[in-house]
Design a protein around this motif. Structure first.
Motif, PDB file in Angstrom:
ATOM      1  N   LEU A 118       0.855  -1.189   0.000  1.00  0.00           N
ATOM      2  CA  LEU A 118       0.000   0.000   0.000  1.00  0.00           C
ATOM      3  C   LEU A 118       0.891   1.238   0.000  1.00  0.00           C
ATOM      4  O   LEU A 118       2.059   1.176   0.417  1.00  0.00           O
ATOM      5  N   ALA A 119       0.355   2.346  -0.412  1.00  0.00           N
ATOM      6  CA  ALA A 119       1.112   3.601  -0.370  1.00  0.00           C
ATOM      7  C   ALA A 119       1.628   3.867   1.047  1.00  0.00           C
ATOM      8  O   ALA A 119       2.733   4.386   1.225  1.00  0.00           O
ATOM      9  N   SER A 120       0.856   3.467   2.039  1.00  0.00           N
ATOM     10  CA  SER A 120       1.254   3.679   3.441  1.00  0.00           C
ATOM     11  C   SER A 120       2.469   2.830   3.844  1.00  0.00           C
ATOM     12  O   SER A 120       3.056   3.062   4.898  1.00  0.00           O
ATOM     13  N   ASP A 121       2.852   1.856   3.024  1.00  0.00           N
ATOM     14  CA  ASP A 121       4.040   1.044   3.286  1.00  0.00           C
ATOM     15  C   ASP A 121       5.323   1.693   2.774  1.00  0.00           C
ATOM     16  O   ASP A 121       6.420   1.187   3.019  1.00  0.00           O
ATOM     17  N   ALA A 122       5.205   2.788   2.041  1.00  0.00           N
ATOM     18  CA  ALA A 122       6.365   3.366   1.342  1.00  0.00           C
ATOM     19  C   ALA A 122       7.531   3.678   2.282  1.00  0.00           C
ATOM     20  O   ALA A 122       8.678   3.370   1.961  1.00  0.00           O
ATOM     21  N   GLN A 123       7.263   4.281   3.423  1.00  0.00           N
ATOM     22  CA  GLN A 123       8.368   4.624   4.334  1.00  0.00           C
ATOM     23  C   GLN A 123       9.052   3.364   4.855  1.00  0.00           C
ATOM     24  O   GLN A 123      10.284   3.296   4.893  1.00  0.00           O
ATOM     25  N   ALA A 124       8.286   2.358   5.243  1.00  0.00           N
ATOM     26  CA  ALA A 124       8.879   1.112   5.748  1.00  0.00           C
ATOM     27  C   ALA A 124       9.695   0.429   4.659  1.00  0.00           C
ATOM     28  O   ALA A 124      10.785  -0.097   4.927  1.00  0.00           O
ATOM     29  N   ILE A 125       9.191   0.430   3.429  1.00  0.00           N
ATOM     30  CA  ILE A 125       9.933  -0.170   2.308  1.00  0.00           C
ATOM     31  C   ILE A 125      11.199   0.628   2.032  1.00  0.00           C
ATOM     32  O   ILE A 125      12.270   0.056   1.801  1.00  0.00           O
ATOM     33  N   PHE A 126      11.096   1.944   2.053  1.00  0.00           N
ATOM     34  CA  PHE A 126      12.253   2.815   1.832  1.00  0.00           C
ATOM     35  C   PHE A 126      13.329   2.549   2.882  1.00  0.00           C
ATOM     36  O   PHE A 126      14.511   2.400   2.555  1.00  0.00           O
ATOM     37  N   ASP A 127      12.930   2.447   4.142  1.00  0.00           N
ATOM     38  CA  ASP A 127      13.888   2.176   5.222  1.00  0.00           C
ATOM     39  C   ASP A 127      14.506   0.789   5.068  1.00  0.00           C
ATOM     40  O   ASP A 127      15.714   0.620   5.267  1.00  0.00           O
ATOM     41  N   LEU A 128      13.686  -0.196   4.720  1.00  0.00           N
ATOM     42  CA  LEU A 128      14.183  -1.558   4.484  1.00  0.00           C
ATOM     43  C   LEU A 128      15.203  -1.556   3.353  1.00  0.00           C
ATOM     44  O   LEU A 128      16.270  -2.168   3.462  1.00  0.00           O
ATOM     45  N   ARG A 129      14.878  -0.888   2.252  1.00  0.00           N
ATOM     46  CA  ARG A 129      15.787  -0.779   1.096  1.00  0.00           C
ATOM     47  C   ARG A 129      17.149  -0.247   1.542  1.00  0.00           C
ATOM     48  O   ARG A 129      18.187  -0.818   1.214  1.00  0.00           O
ATOM     49  N   ASN A 130      17.138   0.845   2.295  1.00  0.00           N
ATOM     50  CA  ASN A 130      18.401   1.449   2.717  1.00  0.00           C
ATOM     51  C   ASN A 130      19.196   0.539   3.649  1.00  0.00           C
ATOM     52  O   ASN A 130      20.417   0.402   3.487  1.00  0.00           O
ATOM     53  N   ARG A 131      18.528  -0.101   4.614  1.00  0.00           N
ATOM     54  CA  ARG A 131      19.229  -1.041   5.508  1.00  0.00           C
ATOM     55  C   ARG A 131      19.827  -2.188   4.712  1.00  0.00           C
ATOM     56  O   ARG A 131      20.959  -2.615   4.944  1.00  0.00           O
TER      57      ARG A 131
END
Length: 158
Positions: free
Chosen positions: A7-20
């Motif tokens: 969902l669009a609301s997952d974007a921050q969590a996905i972004f943080d996961l990507r960076n980690r």
């Protein structure tokens, strides 16, 4: 673990996961300054949020995003497959890739999946049946480039 449409609301969590994932799992394959430049943005752009809501799937455990990936049915491009470093090697990436492949097969618009693998991820994709096509260079719009490997998988052999 559950895998669902993002969902669009997952974007921050996905972004943080990507960076980690990039900072930990790509370390030793790319220079530290490149890893920093690749992950220096502080939050997801509106384009990233749109990408997440249209093409991404997330693996979650205890309401925490621990893996993700996307596939385009238009051209068969697999993109943004990342696993939380704390969960790497536990089969999450494989399960995400299996789902993306199933979605591509069911969508029926593509006969081949293709991706650009980071140097550290090339053996993972090879184990899943992807073949090396060529060495490549990812050119970031932020002014740096990263070596990568173009890979593909014929879905007819499934």
């Amino acid at each position: 673990m559950n895998i669902r449409k993002a969902l669009a609301s997952d974007a921050q969590a996905i972004f943080d996961l990507r960076n980690r994932s990039i900072r930990c799992l790509c370390k030793g394959f790319y220079q530290d300054d490149l890893l920093f430049r690749w992950t220096e943005e502080v939050g997801p752009s509106s384009e990233f949020v749109e990408f997440v809501s249209h093409l991404m799937y997330v693996a979650e455990s205890s309401d925490r995003v621990i893996g993700c990936g996307a596939v385009s049915l238009l051209d068969g491009k697999v993109d943004a497959v990342f696993v939380d470093p704390d969960h790497a090697g536990n089969g999450i990436g494989r399960k995400v890739m299996q789902l993306l492949e199933e979605i591509a097969v069911e969508g029926g618009s593509t006969k081949t999946l293709h991706l650009e693998a980071t140097l550290n991820a090339t053996p993972f994709y090879a184990k899943l049946g992807f073949s090396v096509d060529s060495a490549s260079l990812y050119i970031s719009p932020r002014g740096f480039s990263l070596e990568c490997i173009k890979m593909s998988k014929n879905l007819h052999n499934r």
